[in-house]
Design a protein around this motif. Sequence first.
Motif, PDB file in Angstrom:
ATOM      1  N   LEU A   1      -6.333   1.865  -5.074  1.00 13.61           N
ATOM      2  CA  LEU A   1      -5.025   1.809  -4.421  1.00 13.61           C
ATOM      3  C   LEU A   1      -4.640   3.170  -3.850  1.00 13.61           C
ATOM      4  O   LEU A   1      -4.127   3.258  -2.726  1.00 13.61           O
ATOM      5  N   THR A   2      -4.913   4.223  -4.579  1.00 12.83           N
ATOM      6  CA  THR A   2      -4.640   5.568  -4.063  1.00 12.83           C
ATOM      7  C   THR A   2      -5.435   5.833  -2.791  1.00 12.83           C
ATOM      8  O   THR A   2      -4.899   6.354  -1.805  1.00 12.83           O
ATOM      9  N   ASN A   3      -6.721   5.454  -2.780  1.00 10.89           N
ATOM     10  CA  ASN A   3      -7.547   5.640  -1.583  1.00 10.89           C
ATOM     11  C   ASN A   3      -7.041   4.799  -0.414  1.00 10.89           C
ATOM     12  O   ASN A   3      -7.060   5.256   0.736  1.00 10.89           O
ATOM     13  N   THR A   4      -6.606   3.571  -0.694  1.00 10.29           N
ATOM     14  CA  THR A   4      -6.057   2.725   0.371  1.00 10.29           C
ATOM     15  C   THR A   4      -4.862   3.402   1.025  1.00 10.29           C
ATOM     16  O   THR A   4      -4.762   3.464   2.254  1.00 10.29           O
TER      17      THR A   4
ATOM     18  N   ALA B   1      -6.399  -2.114   5.398  1.00 10.63           N
ATOM     19  CA  ALA B   1      -6.687  -0.824   6.030  1.00 10.63           C
ATOM     20  C   ALA B   1      -7.869  -0.998   6.991  1.00 10.63           C
ATOM     21  O   ALA B   1      -8.560  -2.023   6.960  1.00 10.63           O
ATOM     22  N   PRO B   2      -8.112  -0.003   7.837  1.00 11.07           N
ATOM     23  CA  PRO B   2      -9.302  -0.075   8.696  1.00 11.07           C
ATOM     24  C   PRO B   2     -10.566  -0.246   7.840  1.00 11.07           C
ATOM     25  O   PRO B   2     -10.600   0.169   6.680  1.00 11.07           O
ATOM     26  N   PRO B   3     -11.604  -0.858   8.409  1.00  9.80           N
ATOM     27  CA  PRO B   3     -12.836  -1.093   7.645  1.00  9.80           C
ATOM     28  C   PRO B   3     -13.374   0.191   7.011  1.00  9.80           C
ATOM     29  O   PRO B   3     -13.450   1.235   7.664  1.00  9.80           O
TER      30      PRO B   3
ATOM     31  N   ALA C   1       0.854  -1.185   0.000  1.00 12.76           N
ATOM     32  CA  ALA C   1       0.000   0.000   0.000  1.00 12.76           C
ATOM     33  C   ALA C   1       0.896   1.243   0.000  1.00 12.76           C
ATOM     34  O   ALA C   1       1.039   1.932   1.009  1.00 12.76           O
ATOM     35  N   ARG C   2       1.504   1.485  -1.142  1.00 13.12           N
ATOM     36  CA  ARG C   2       2.434   2.600  -1.315  1.00 13.12           C
ATOM     37  C   ARG C   2       2.119   3.307  -2.631  1.00 13.12           C
ATOM     38  O   ARG C   2       1.774   2.650  -3.611  1.00 13.12           O
ATOM     39  N   MET C   3       2.290   4.600  -2.658  1.00 11.76           N
ATOM     40  CA  MET C   3       2.009   5.353  -3.887  1.00 11.76           C
ATOM     41  C   MET C   3       2.936   4.934  -5.020  1.00 11.76           C
ATOM     42  O   MET C   3       2.523   4.946  -6.178  1.00 11.76           O
TER      43      MET C   3
ATOM     44  N   HIS D   1      -4.534   4.105   5.088  1.00 14.47           N
ATOM     45  CA  HIS D   1      -3.325   4.019   5.906  1.00 14.47           C
ATOM     46  C   HIS D   1      -2.754   5.386   6.263  1.00 14.47           C
ATOM     47  O   HIS D   1      -1.822   5.460   7.063  1.00 14.47           O
ATOM     48  N   GLY D   2      -3.267   6.438   5.668  1.00 16.01           N
ATOM     49  CA  GLY D   2      -2.745   7.768   5.967  1.00 16.01           C
ATOM     50  C   GLY D   2      -1.354   8.003   5.412  1.00 16.01           C
ATOM     51  O   GLY D   2      -0.626   8.863   5.882  1.00 16.01           O
ATOM     52  N   GLY D   3      -0.974   7.243   4.404  1.00 19.13           N
ATOM     53  CA  GLY D   3       0.331   7.359   3.774  1.00 19.13           C
ATOM     54  C   GLY D   3       0.857   5.981   3.419  1.00 19.13           C
ATOM     55  O   GLY D   3       0.185   4.965   3.619  1.00 19.13           O
ATOM     56  N   ASP D   4       2.056   5.949   2.876  1.00 21.35           N
ATOM     57  CA  ASP D   4       2.648   4.685   2.451  1.00 21.35           C
ATOM     58  C   ASP D   4       2.724   3.692   3.608  1.00 21.35           C
ATOM     59  O   ASP D   4       2.995   4.067   4.751  1.00 21.35           O
ATOM     60  N   SER D   5       2.464   2.433   3.266  1.00 28.29           N
ATOM     61  CA  SER D   5       2.472   1.362   4.254  1.00 28.29           C
ATOM     62  C   SER D   5       3.048   0.106   3.602  1.00 28.29           C
ATOM     63  O   SER D   5       2.961  -0.067   2.388  1.00 28.29           O
TER      64      SER D   5
END
Length: 145
Positions: A51-54, A86-88, A14-16, A59-63
Amino acid sequence: MPDLRPGELRLFQARMDCVPLATAFVEAFCDLQGIDRGDALRLTLIVEELLTNTVQHGHGGDSEAAVHIELAADGMFLTLRYEDHAPPFDPLQHLAGARPEWDAAAADRRVGGLGLHLMAQMAHSLDYRFVGGRNRLHLVLRRGG
């Protein structure tokens, strides 16, 4: 709703910087399956949006968290199963309560907020579940639609 038939599955972080990798996966799948350009562009746009929304909202940023993207195709439909850790977040519930600013002038609109609406308009069917600690979105596009 058509069932997801075994197709191509890839895992991404989950990274840009993984967005281009994920869209390249979609494009390669579509080329291999002989999917026309319009359908390939719709599917690519949806994966990019998800993916961008995830990354940004989930995640509030890259994960380093995994994102599962599975694609399948038959003569009538393209099917996407998208899962993240990510959170539900239920996009169907969000869509039911949100009103897009379709008629507002561009200068009066807030930035963002239309991607999920566009995705839902393109989808033949859309299903969401939170299963095993994952958001699971099952989306079907009608080919040629």
